[in-house]
Design a protein around this motif. Structure first.
Motif, PDB file in Angstrom:
ATOM      1  N   UNK A 148       0.964  -1.122   0.112  1.00 50.42           N
ATOM      2  CA  UNK A 148       0.059  -0.116  -0.062  1.00 50.42           C
ATOM      3  C   UNK A 148       0.960   1.430  -0.054  1.00 50.42           C
ATOM      4  N   UNK A 149       0.538   2.226  -0.807  1.00 51.27           N
ATOM      5  CA  UNK A 149       1.422   3.368  -0.805  1.00 51.27           C
ATOM      6  C   UNK A 149       1.288   4.237   0.574  1.00 51.27           C
ATOM      7  N   UNK A 150       1.996   4.569   1.219  1.00 49.78           N
ATOM      8  CA  UNK A 150       1.504   5.003   2.769  1.00 49.78           C
ATOM      9  C   UNK A 150       0.703   6.531   2.747  1.00 49.78           C
ATOM     10  N   UNK A 180       7.990   2.569   4.304  1.00 48.87           N
ATOM     11  CA  UNK A 180       8.410   3.215   3.073  1.00 48.87           C
ATOM     12  C   UNK A 180       8.648   2.194   1.968  1.00 48.87           C
ATOM     13  N   UNK A 181       8.585   1.136   2.058  1.00 49.25           N
ATOM     14  CA  UNK A 181       8.820  -0.055   1.079  1.00 49.25           C
ATOM     15  C   UNK A 181       8.467   0.327  -0.320  1.00 49.25           C
ATOM     16  N   UNK A 182       7.161   1.044  -0.541  1.00 46.97           N
ATOM     17  CA  UNK A 182       6.650   1.031  -1.825  1.00 46.97           C
ATOM     18  C   UNK A 182       7.524   2.194  -2.493  1.00 46.97           C
ATOM     19  N   UNK A 183       8.081   3.074  -1.748  1.00 47.33           N
ATOM     20  CA  UNK A 183       8.779   4.279  -2.467  1.00 47.33           C
ATOM     21  C   UNK A 183      10.328   3.718  -2.746  1.00 47.33           C
ATOM     22  N   UNK A 217       9.929   1.908 -10.298  1.00 47.18           N
ATOM     23  CA  UNK A 217       9.114   2.599 -11.127  1.00 47.18           C
ATOM     24  C   UNK A 217       8.177   3.582 -10.198  1.00 47.18           C
ATOM     25  N   UNK A 218       8.083   3.394  -8.950  1.00 43.38           N
ATOM     26  CA  UNK A 218       7.381   4.154  -7.951  1.00 43.38           C
ATOM     27  C   UNK A 218       8.351   5.569  -7.935  1.00 43.38           C
ATOM     28  N   UNK A 219       9.469   5.282  -7.680  1.00 42.30           N
ATOM     29  CA  UNK A 219      10.378   6.569  -7.640  1.00 42.30           C
ATOM     30  C   UNK A 219      10.450   7.268  -8.709  1.00 42.30           C
ATOM     31  N   UNK A 220      10.619   6.805  -9.808  1.00 41.68           N
ATOM     32  CA  UNK A 220      10.252   7.410 -11.195  1.00 41.68           C
ATOM     33  C   UNK A 220       9.149   8.253 -11.272  1.00 41.68           C
TER      34      UNK A 220
END
Length: 470
Positions: free
Chosen positions: A29-31, A42-45, A49-52
Motif C-alpha cells: 500500500x502506498x503510505x 516506506x517499502x513502496x517508495x 517505477x514508483x520512484x520515477x
C-alpha cells in the motif's frame, strides 16, 4: 493540442496510475500522509517505477501550481517560506514533536502542550496551525494537534524528561532525521539574514576561503565552520552534526552506494579508504556486504572518538580484528602511510563542503597516495541545469539524463530542488558548492584524475562518479 495545464494534469494522473499498479504488483500500500512514519512503511517508495513516477508527480505538480497560480501569489508564497522555516525551527527546538506524540492519534490540546513546554498556548496553536496548513502535523479538532507522517520525523522518540536532563544529547541514538532538519534550520535562519551583506562584501563576496563565508558573518567568527562547532558552547551542534551525517545515509535505500560502484571488482583483502567518513555509516554498509575487504575510516580526531562508539555498537568484531581501522587525519595534509596502495578512495558528500581551491587540495593528496590501479568514488549531489544538457556533458559515460515528457523542466524541476538548496547551504556554510558533471570533470583533471563514469542509482539522490589516475 491540449493546454499546458491539461498536459501537466495528465502526467500526474498517469504517474499515479503507475504507482498504484506497481504497488499492487508488489502487494504494498502506498503510505497515507496520516499514517505514522517508520522505515519499514516506506517499502513502496523503494520500487524503481514508483520512484520515477514520484519525480514526475512532484515536478508536474510544482509546474502546474506555478502555471495556474497568479504570479504575485507565487512570489508572495516564496517570500513567506521564511516564516514556515522559522516556525518549524521553534517547534523543533522546543521539543513540541515529543510532547505531541504523547497524545497519540487523538492529539493534544494546545493547553496541554503549553503546560508541558512552558510556552504560550495561543502562540503554540498558531505555530502548529501554520505547519498543519502546510501538511506538517494534523489539526484533528480545533486547537488539538497530532502527528502525521511528516511531523513524526521531528520526533526523536525520547521522553520530554530525557531531553530536559540531556539537551546536548537530544539526537544521540536516533534516526538522525530530526538532527538533519534542526541543523538545516539553525544554519539557514542564522545565515539567511546576512547573505546579501556577504555577497556585497568586497572581500568575502569573492572569497574561496572557508572562514570568509556567510556563516562567519552570521556567527561572528574567524573559524571554519567545523572548527567553530568544536568550540566550547557548541557541543549540542557538534553532536547533532555527527548524527545528521549518519541520518543522511538513511534518507535513501541502504544499498545505493553498493549500486554506485562495482565493489566486487576489488581484490580480496583490498583496501578501501573512506575519506572524511564521519562515524563510518557508509563503511558499515560496505563492511557487512563485503567482509573480505579492509576498510580505513578517516576523519578529524574528535570525530573518531564518536566513531569508535558507533562501531562498537554496530560491528565490534570488525574493529576488534583490525579489519576496520579508525584514523584521525587532516584532509589537507598528506594521506597516512599504509603498507599497500589503497584500491579505492571514497569521498561521500565531502567535496561539496569546499570551494574549488580546497577541493583541489583534497583530490591532489589522494592522487599522490594512489597507485596505478587505485580508483576514486565520489558520491555527491550533481547539479543539473534547468535547460537541455550540453554535448560535452552527455559525452561522459552514464551522464545523459532520461528525457522527460513535455512540458517538464529537463532537470526535474521541483523534484530536484533539494540539490539547489544544498548548493546555497554549502556556499553559506564555508564557501562550498554542489557541482555540475563538467565542473567535477575539470576539478578532477586539475588534480590528476580522470572522470570515467557516473552512475545514478534509483532512489540515491546522488551521482556516483568514478575516476582513475591520469
Amino acid at each position: 493540442m491540449p493546454s499546458i495545464l491539461k498536459q501537466l494534469s495528465n502526467l500526474i494522473a498517469a504517474s499515479v496510475d503507475q504507482i498504484d499498479a506497481a504497488c499492487e504488483a508488489q502487494g504494498l500500500q502506498f503510505p497515507s500522509l496520516d499514517e505514522p512514519f517508520s522505515p519499514e512503511s516506506e517499502g513502496a517508495r523503494h520500487i524503481p517505477d514508483v520512484l520515477k513516477a514520484i519525480d514526475i508527480i512532484v515536478v508536474a505538480a510544482n509546474q502546474l501550481i506555478a502555471t495556474a497560480q497568479p504570479p504575485i501569489s507565487s512570489a508572495i508564497d516564496f517570500s513567506n517560506r521564511l516564516f514556515t522555516a522559522a516556525v518549524l525551527h521553534a517547534v523543533n527546538e522546543a521539543n513540541i514533536a515529543e510532547i505531541v506524540r504523547e497524545g497519540g492519534p487523538k492529539g493534544l490540546h494546545v493547553s496541554e502542550i503549553a503546560n508541558k513546554s512552558g510556552l504560550d498556548a495561543d502562540r503554540i496553536g498558531r505555530l502548529l496551525r501554520l505547519l498543519a496548513t502546510n501538511y506538517v502535523f494534523k489539526e484533528v479538532s480545533p486547537d488539538v494537534f497530532s502527528h502525521n507522517r511528516i511531523s513524526a520525523l521531528l520526533d526523536t522518540g525520547k521522553s520530554l524528561e530525557t531531553l530536559k536532563k540531556d539537551p546536548i544529547g537530544k539526537h544521540d541514538g536516533t534516526t538522525g532525521f530530526s538532527a538533519i532538519i534542526g541543523g538545516t534550520l539553525d544554519q539557514g535562519l542564522a545565515c539567511g539574514g546576512v547573505l546579501l551583506e556577504t555577497l556585497q562584501d568586497p572581500k568575502f563576496g569573492h572569497s574561496q576561503e572557508p572562514n570568509e563565508a556567510v556563516s562567519n558573518k552570521a556567527y561572528n567568527t574567524t573559524l571554519q565552520a567545523f572548527e567553530f562547532l568544536e568550540l566550547p558552547g557548541n557541543e549540542a551542534r557538534f553532536r547533532r552534526l555527527g548524527v545528521a551525517m549518519d541520518g543522511s545515509s538513511r534518507m535513501h535505500p541502504p544499498d545505493t552506494l553498493l549500486k554506485g560502484f562495482s565493489f566486487a571488482t576489488l581484490p580480496e583483502n583490498g583496501l578501501v579508504v573512506d575519506v572524511a567518513g564521519g562515524l563510518g555509516s557508509v563503511s558499515l554498509v560496505i563492511a557487512k556486504a563485503y567482509p573480505k575487504l579492509n576498510i580505513i575510516v578517516e576523519d578529524r580526531p574528535q570525530v573518531m572518538i564518536e566513531a569508535e562508539k558507533f562501531w562498537m555498537s554496530n560491528l565490534p568484531k570488525a574493529l576488534n580484528t583490525n579489519r576496520v581501522r579508525l584514523v584521525g587525519i587532516d584532509m589537507f595534509a598528506a594521506q597516512p602511510e599504509v603498507s599497500n596502495k589503497p584500491d579505492l578512495f571514497i569521498l561521500r558528500q565531502i567535496l561539496h563542503d569546499w570551494s574549488d581551491l580546497y577541493a583541489h587540495k583534497i583530490l591532489k593528496h589522494l592522487r599522490d597516495a594512489a597507485g596505478l590501479n587505485t580508483r576514486l568514488l565520489i558520491a555527491e549531489s550533481v547539479l543539473s541545469y534547468a535547460c537541455e544538457q550540453s554535448s560535452d556533458e552527455v559525452a561522459i559515460k552514464g551522464a545523459k539524463l532520461p528525457a522527460l515528457p513535455a512540458p517538464l523542466l529537463p532537470n526535474v524541476g521541483g523534484a530536484n530542488a533539494l540539490t539547489c538548496f544544498k548548493d546555497i547551504a554549502m556556499m553559506m556554510l564555508q564557501n562550498g558548492q554542489e557541482r555540475t558533471l563538467l565542473q567535477y570533470a575539470n576539478l578532477l583533471k586539475s588534480a590528476g584524475w580522470e572522470l570515467k563514469e557516473v552512475r545514478r542509482p534509483v532512489g540515491s539522490g546522488h551521482g556516483h562518479l568514478t575516476a582513475v589516475p591520469i
